[in-house]
Design a protein around this motif. Structure first.
Motif, PDB file in Angstrom:
ATOM      1  N   MET A  84       0.851  -1.190   0.000  1.00 40.36           N
ATOM      2  CA  MET A  84       0.000   0.000   0.000  1.00 40.36           C
ATOM      3  C   MET A  84       0.890   1.244   0.000  1.00 40.36           C
ATOM      4  N   ALA A  85       0.613   2.178  -0.869  1.00 44.85           N
ATOM      5  CA  ALA A  85       1.420   3.392  -0.993  1.00 44.85           C
ATOM      6  C   ALA A  85       1.188   4.322   0.190  1.00 44.85           C
ATOM      7  N   GLU A  86       2.270   4.946   0.620  1.00 50.79           N
ATOM      8  CA  GLU A  86       2.184   5.910   1.708  1.00 50.79           C
ATOM      9  C   GLU A  86       1.527   7.187   1.189  1.00 50.79           C
ATOM     10  N   ALA A  87       0.687   7.787   2.025  1.00 48.81           N
ATOM     11  CA  ALA A  87      -0.003   9.022   1.634  1.00 48.81           C
ATOM     12  C   ALA A  87       1.018  10.146   1.438  1.00 48.81           C
ATOM     13  N   ASN A  88       0.735  11.028   0.527  1.00 48.36           N
ATOM     14  CA  ASN A  88       1.588  12.188   0.282  1.00 48.36           C
ATOM     15  C   ASN A  88       1.641  13.024   1.554  1.00 48.36           C
ATOM     16  N   ILE A  89       2.844  13.336   2.022  1.00 50.72           N
ATOM     17  CA  ILE A  89       3.041  14.063   3.281  1.00 50.72           C
ATOM     18  C   ILE A  89       2.400  15.443   3.253  1.00 50.72           C
ATOM     19  N   VAL A  90       2.380  16.085   2.096  1.00 47.21           N
ATOM     20  CA  VAL A  90       1.776  17.415   1.995  1.00 47.21           C
ATOM     21  C   VAL A  90       0.266  17.307   2.199  1.00 47.21           C
ATOM     22  N   LYS A  91      -0.368  16.370   1.521  1.00 44.69           N
ATOM     23  CA  LYS A  91      -1.813  16.168   1.675  1.00 44.69           C
ATOM     24  C   LYS A  91      -2.143  15.749   3.103  1.00 44.69           C
ATOM     25  N   LYS A  92      -1.342  14.832   3.659  1.00 44.84           N
ATOM     26  CA  LYS A  92      -1.562  14.350   5.022  1.00 44.84           C
ATOM     27  C   LYS A  92      -1.484  15.495   6.029  1.00 44.84           C
ATOM     28  N   THR A  93      -0.471  16.337   5.885  1.00 43.88           N
ATOM     29  CA  THR A  93      -0.286  17.455   6.814  1.00 43.88           C
ATOM     30  C   THR A  93      -1.458  18.429   6.734  1.00 43.88           C
ATOM     31  N   CYS A  94      -1.860  18.770   5.516  1.00 40.86           N
ATOM     32  CA  CYS A  94      -2.990  19.688   5.345  1.00 40.86           C
ATOM     33  C   CYS A  94      -4.264  19.108   5.948  1.00 40.86           C
ATOM     34  N   LYS A  95      -4.494  17.841   5.708  1.00 38.59           N
ATOM     35  CA  LYS A  95      -5.711  17.202   6.210  1.00 38.59           C
ATOM     36  C   LYS A  95      -5.711  17.133   7.736  1.00 38.59           C
ATOM     37  N   GLU A  96      -4.611  16.649   8.325  1.00 40.71           N
ATOM     38  CA  GLU A  96      -4.555  16.485   9.777  1.00 40.71           C
ATOM     39  C   GLU A  96      -4.583  17.809  10.535  1.00 40.71           C
TER      40      GLU A  96
END
Length: 77
Positions: free
Chosen positions: A1-13
């Protein structure tokens, strides 16, 4: 399973827009948008995002500790 993009993850969290994240780490909104859709996020951006996520985590822990401290002080008085 691919790791989520850190930029998207940071914005979402953290509930940030790409513009606000860019302001926090010194990049333009356009750069952040490009990084959010890319698998080529550089080490500096990864570390910046990781630090923002860690700061958020530590702030939540501090709030919990302050609440605990106030409760304990109230009980001991």
């Amino acid at each position: 399973m691919a790791e989520a993009n850190i930029v998207k993850k940071t914005c979402k969290e953290l509930g940030l827009t790409y513009k606000h994240l860019g302001e926090l780490i010194g990049l333009s909104e356009g750069s952040i948008k490009r990084l959010a859709t890319s698998n080529e996020v550089n080490t500096q951006v990864i570390k910046s995002c990781e630090m923002l996520l860690q700061i958020e985590s530590l702030e939540h822990k501090l709030i919990k500790l302050e609440t605990f401290k106030a409760s304990l002080k109230s009980i001991l008085e």
